[in-house]
Motif scaffolding. Structure first.
Motif, short mmCIF file in Angstrom:
data_model
loop_
_atom_site.label_atom_id
_atom_site.label_comp_id
_atom_site.label_asym_id
_atom_site.label_seq_id
_atom_site.Cartn_x
_atom_site.Cartn_y
_atom_site.Cartn_z
N VAL A 286 45.21 45.72 33.94
CA VAL A 286 46.59 45.68 34.45
C VAL A 286 46.97 47.09 34.88
O VAL A 286 46.84 48.04 34.10
CB VAL A 286 47.56 45.18 33.36
CG1 VAL A 286 48.99 45.16 33.88
CG2 VAL A 286 47.13 43.79 32.87
N PRO A 287 47.46 47.27 36.12
CA PRO A 287 47.84 48.63 36.56
C PRO A 287 49.02 49.16 35.76
O PRO A 287 49.93 48.42 35.39
CB PRO A 287 48.19 48.43 38.03
CG PRO A 287 48.48 46.98 38.20
CD PRO A 287 47.65 46.26 37.18
N ASP A 288 48.98 50.49 35.49
CA ASP A 288 50.04 51.15 34.73
C ASP A 288 50.21 52.55 35.30
O ASP A 288 49.62 53.51 34.79
CB ASP A 288 49.70 51.19 33.24
CG ASP A 288 50.79 51.84 32.40
OD1 ASP A 288 51.95 51.89 32.87
OD2 ASP A 288 50.48 52.31 31.29
N LEU B 260 43.54 47.86 29.73
CA LEU B 260 42.56 46.79 29.54
C LEU B 260 42.93 45.95 28.33
O LEU B 260 43.38 46.47 27.30
CB LEU B 260 41.15 47.37 29.33
CG LEU B 260 40.57 48.25 30.42
CD1 LEU B 260 39.08 48.51 30.16
CD2 LEU B 260 40.77 47.66 31.81
N PHE B 261 42.67 44.63 28.46
CA PHE B 261 42.94 43.67 27.40
C PHE B 261 41.75 42.72 27.26
O PHE B 261 41.32 42.12 28.26
CB PHE B 261 44.22 42.85 27.70
CG PHE B 261 45.46 43.69 27.81
CD1 PHE B 261 46.26 43.91 26.70
CD2 PHE B 261 45.81 44.28 29.02
CE1 PHE B 261 47.41 44.68 26.80
CE2 PHE B 261 46.96 45.06 29.13
CZ PHE B 261 47.76 45.26 28.01
N GLY B 262 41.21 42.59 26.05
CA GLY B 262 40.10 41.68 25.80
C GLY B 262 39.05 42.30 24.92
O GLY B 262 39.25 43.38 24.33
N ASP B 263 37.89 41.64 24.81
CA ASP B 263 36.83 42.06 23.89
C ASP B 263 35.50 42.21 24.64
O ASP B 263 35.21 41.45 25.57
CB ASP B 263 36.60 41.01 22.78
CG ASP B 263 37.86 40.74 21.97
OD1 ASP B 263 38.78 41.57 22.01
OD2 ASP B 263 37.90 39.68 21.32
N LYS B 264 34.70 43.13 24.18
CA LYS B 264 33.30 43.23 24.58
C LYS B 264 32.46 42.94 23.34
O LYS B 264 32.68 43.54 22.28
CB LYS B 264 32.99 44.62 25.14
CG LYS B 264 33.68 44.91 26.47
CD LYS B 264 33.19 44.01 27.59
CE LYS B 264 33.89 44.32 28.90
NZ LYS B 264 33.45 43.44 30.00
N GLU C 276 44.19 42.17 37.61
CA GLU C 276 45.09 41.04 37.81
C GLU C 276 45.12 40.67 39.28
O GLU C 276 45.27 41.52 40.15
CB GLU C 276 46.49 41.39 37.33
CG GLU C 276 46.67 41.31 35.83
CD GLU C 276 48.14 41.37 35.43
OE1 GLU C 276 48.93 41.98 36.17
OE2 GLU C 276 48.48 40.80 34.38
N GLY C 277 44.94 39.36 39.54
CA GLY C 277 44.95 38.88 40.91
C GLY C 277 43.60 38.90 41.60
O GLY C 277 43.46 38.37 42.70
N ALA C 278 42.58 39.50 40.97
CA ALA C 278 41.25 39.54 41.57
C ALA C 278 40.61 38.17 41.49
O ALA C 278 40.91 37.37 40.59
CB ALA C 278 40.37 40.57 40.87
N PRO C 279 39.71 37.85 42.40
CA PRO C 279 39.09 36.52 42.39
C PRO C 279 38.18 36.32 41.18
O PRO C 279 37.72 37.28 40.55
CB PRO C 279 38.29 36.49 43.69
CG PRO C 279 38.05 37.93 44.03
CD PRO C 279 39.26 38.67 43.53
N ALA C 280 37.91 35.06 40.88
CA ALA C 280 36.96 34.73 39.82
C ALA C 280 35.55 35.11 40.26
O ALA C 280 35.30 35.36 41.44
CB ALA C 280 37.04 33.24 39.50
N GLU D 236 43.88 52.55 27.65
CA GLU D 236 44.03 53.34 28.87
C GLU D 236 42.69 53.44 29.58
O GLU D 236 41.67 53.78 28.97
CB GLU D 236 44.55 54.73 28.50
CG GLU D 236 44.85 55.63 29.69
CD GLU D 236 45.38 56.97 29.20
OE1 GLU D 236 46.57 57.04 28.85
OE2 GLU D 236 44.59 57.94 29.15
N ALA D 237 42.67 53.16 30.88
CA ALA D 237 41.43 53.14 31.65
C ALA D 237 41.67 53.74 33.03
O ALA D 237 42.79 53.74 33.54
CB ALA D 237 40.90 51.72 31.77
N HIS D 238 40.59 54.22 33.63
CA HIS D 238 40.66 54.85 34.95
C HIS D 238 39.71 54.12 35.89
O HIS D 238 38.52 53.99 35.59
CB HIS D 238 40.29 56.32 34.86
CG HIS D 238 41.10 57.07 33.84
ND1 HIS D 238 42.38 57.53 34.08
CD2 HIS D 238 40.83 57.38 32.54
CE1 HIS D 238 42.85 58.12 33.00
NE2 HIS D 238 41.92 58.05 32.05
#
Length: 532
Positions: free
Chosen positions: A173-175, A181-185, A204-208, A254-256
Motif C-alpha cells: 500500500v503506498p504511503d 507491506l501486509f501479509g506473511d512470508k 493495491e490495484g495490480a493484476p493477479a 515500511e518498504a521501498h
C-alpha cells in the motif's frame, strides 16, 4: 573435526582436478587470482568446513525475540565462530560489483559449498544485485552488505503458493514516498539475521498472477529506528542449519519500491537465475567434498585382503563420481560465462539474456541430481559408519538434499526450460552452439550426443503442450547431458576427453561405464588439473 573427516585440514583448491581447466577456458586473466583461490581453499577445507560441522551438530542459530527490557527484537544468536566467519565470507560477493567477474564469485562459492554458509552470502548477493541495478539510491546499504556489516535476504515464498509466485498475497500500500507491506512470508532464509531484504508484494490495484508482483526493499529497522517486521519462528530443518530460516510477518512494514512496479516479476526472476547458479556450484562443491572424503577412505581402508581402491567395483564408483563432478562443473561454468556476459541487461531482454537463463535452468536441475547422487554414493563407500553422524560424509549427504528443492525443483526448471527454448527462441542458438561443438569432435560418443540433442529438440517442438510438459524433465536431462559432453570435449586434454566419452556412454547411451576405465586411475585422482 580431524577425527571425523578425511578432507578436513586440506587445501580444497590444491586438490581440485577440474576447476583450473574450466576457469582457464572461461575466465580471462584467472591466473592473477590463483593466490586468492589457494588461500580460500585453505579456509574452505579448514575453518569453514569445521565451523559448518560445529553449527550443524552443536550450535544452531537461536531466535532471540526480546531484549533485556522486553522490547521485541527478533534477532538470531549465532555461535561466535560462525558470526565471525559470516562477515569474513562477505568478501566473495564483491568482485562483480567492483569491476571483477562472476567467475570469481562462483569459484569461491564452489570451494565453500556448504549450503547454509553459502546461502547467507547468496541471498545477501541477490539483495546487492537488486540495489546495484535497480535501486542505486540505496548504494550505502549495498556497501554495508558487501563489507559484511549487514546481511540481505530474498523473501518470495508464501504458504499458499510455494513455487507459484502468481499466488502470492502479500499486499503493498503506498504511503507517501514509501510503501507499507501486509501479509506473511512462509520460508524466509536469513530470518533474524537480515538487515535488508528484497520482498515480493502485490501493489493495491495490480493484476493477479506473477505480472502483478512488484519488488520491494525492506529494512529490518524502519526510518524511526523501530522493528519493521516480526519473525514468527525459525524452521527445524534436516540440514542447512547455518542459515536460519523462518516465517516473517509484515504488519504495515515500511518498504521501498525497487525500480518500476510493473517490472517486478522480471527483477525477481533475475535474482532467481543468480541463485540458481549458486545452487549449481554448491551442489557440485558438496559432491567434490563427498568425493574427497570417500577417496581418502578407500585409499586407507583394507577389505578382503587389499585396499578398497584396488577393487574393481570401488574403482567403478570412483569413476562415476569423477564423471558426474567434471561434467556438472563444466556445464555450470558455461552457464556462469553466459550470465557474466548478460547480467547487466534490463527489461526488455535480448536473446543473449534468455540464452543465459536456459543454461542456468539446465545447470541447476542437472547438478542437483548429480550432487545428491554423489554424496549418497560417497556415504555408501564408507559402509555403515558413513550413516553415523560422527563422520563428515553423513552431513554432506543431508546437506545435498536441499539442492533439488531450492530455487525451484526440477519440475519448475523443466517448465521454464520449455518456455525459454521455444517462446524466447533459445532453441536455435543452443543447437547451434552445442551441435557445432559436437560436430567438430570425431568420435562415436560425440555423434551420439549430437543425435540426442537434435532428436530431443525436434520431439519437444512437435508435441502438444501437455505432452511436451510430460516429457520436459527427461528432455532437460538429455539436453544438459549432450551439452555437458560437448563442454568436456572442449576442455581438451586426454583426461577430459576420456571423461566426455564416459559421460556420453553412461548418460546418453544408458550403458554401464566401459571396462577400459578400470585401469584409468588419473580419471578419479584429485589434484591432477592443478598445473597450468
Amino acid at each position: 573435526m580431524e577425527h571425523q573427516s578425511y578432507a578436513y585440514g586440506k587445501n580444497h583448491w590444491a586438490l581440485e582436478p577440474d576447476l583450473p581447466s574450466i576457469l582457464r577456458r572461461y575466465w580471462r586473466g584467472w591466473e592473477a587470482h590463483q593466490s586468492e583461490l589457494d588461500a580460500f581453499g585453505v579456509v574452505a577445507g579448514g575453518e569453514a568446513y569445521r565451523i559448518a560441522d560445529h553449527v550443524d551438530k552443536e550450535a544452531r542459530p537461536v531466535l532471540v525475540m526480546h531484549d533485556l527490557n522486553g522490547q521485541r527484537i527478533d534477532r538470531v544468536r549465532f555461535s561466535p565462530a560462525q558470526e565471525t566467519l559470516n562477515r569474513q565470507l562477505a568478501a566473495i560477493n564483491r568482485a562483480p560489483y567492483q569491476g571483477g567477474s562472476w567467475h570469481q564469485h562462483f569459484a569461491l562459492g564452489y570451494l565453500l559449498a556448504d549450503p547454509g554458509l553459502y546461502c547467507i552470502q547468496t541471498i545477501s548477493n541477490a539483495t546487492v544485485y537488486a540495489i546495484h541495478k535497480y535501486a542505486p539510491q540505496f548504494a550505502r546499504w549495498k556497501e554495508e552488505l558487501l563489507a559484511g556489516r549487514a546481511f540481505g535476504a530474498t523473501w518470495m515464498t508464501e504458504v499458499q503458493g510455494g513455487s507459484d509466485l502468481g499466488a502470492n498475497k502479500v499486499r503493498a500500500v503506498p504511503d507517501g514516498a514509501a510503501w507499507r507491506l501486509f501479509g506473511d512470508k512462509y520460508f524466509s532464509s536469513g530470518a533474524g539475521l537480515t538487515d535488508y531484504a528484497i520482498v515480493s508484494a502485490r501493489p493495491e490495484g495490480a493484476p493477479a498472477g506473477p505480472k502483478g508482483l512488484a519488488l520491494f526493499l525492506v529494512p529490518r529497522l524502519d526510518s524511526r529506528g523501530e522493528l519493521n517486521y516480526c519473525v514468527r519462528r525459525l524452521k527445524d530443518k534436516l540440514a542447512t542449519r547455518a542459515v536460519p530460516s523462518g516465517e516473517v510477518e509484515f504488519e504495515g512494514a515500511e518498504a521501498h519500491l525497487i525500480g518500476r512496479a510493473e517490472e517486478g516479476i522480471y527483477y525477481i526472476l533475475e535474482t532467481l537465475t543468480l541463485s540458481r547458479l549458486a545452487n549449481a556450484v554448491g551442489a557440485m562443491g558438496l559432491a567434490r567434498k563427498a568425493q574427497l572424503e570417500a577417496l581418502f577412505r578407500v585409499r586407507s581402508r583394507v577389505a578382503f585382503g587389499k585396499k578398497l581402491e584396488q577393487h574393481p567395483l570401488i574403482r567403478r564408483d570412483l569413476t562415476d563420481l569423477a564423471v558426474r563432478i567434471a561434467g556438472g562443473l563444466a556445464l555450470t561454468f558455461r552457464a556462469v560465462a553466459a550470465w557474466d556476459e548478460a547480467w547487466q541487461e534490463t527489461p526488455p531482454y535480448s536473446p543473449r539474456y534468455h540464452y543465459a537463463r536456459l543454461l542456468a535452468h539446465l545447470a541447476k536441475a542437472r547438478t542437483a541430481e548429480h550432487g545428491t547422487f554423489c554424496t549418497q554414493l560417497g556415504m555408501e563407500l564408507f559402509g555403515g559408519v558413513g550413516f553415523v553422524e560422527d563422520f563428515a560424509i553423513a552431513r554432506l549427504a543431508r546437506e545435498a538434499l536441499i539442492t533439488p528443492i531450492w530455487e525451484g525443483p526440477a519440475n519448475v526448471q523443466a517448465l521454464d526450460t520449455l518456455e525459454v527454448l521455444f517462446r524466447k527462441g533459445a532453441a536455435e542458438p543452443f543447437l547451434l552452439e552445442f551441435g557445432t561443438k559436437l560436430e567438430a569432435v570425431e568420435s562415436e560418443e560425440a555423434r551420439l550426443a549430437e543425435a540426442a540433442l537434435q532428436h530431443t529438440l525436434k520431439q519437444l517442438q512437435a508435441l502438444p503442450p501437455e505432452e511436451a510438459q510430460w516429457h520436459a524433465k527427461e528432455a532437460l536431462r538429455t539436453l544438459a547431458d549432450a551439452a555437458t559432453v560437448a563442454l568436456l570435449y572442449e576442455l581438451g586434454g586426454e583426461r577430459h576427453t576420456k571423461l566426455a566419452s564416459l559421460y556420453a556412454r553412461h548418460f546418453l547411451a544408458k550403458e554401464e561405464y566401459p571396462a577400459w576405465a578400470l585401469q584409468e586411475e588419473e580419471l578419479w585422482q584429485v589434484g591432477v588439473g592443478q598445473a597450468v
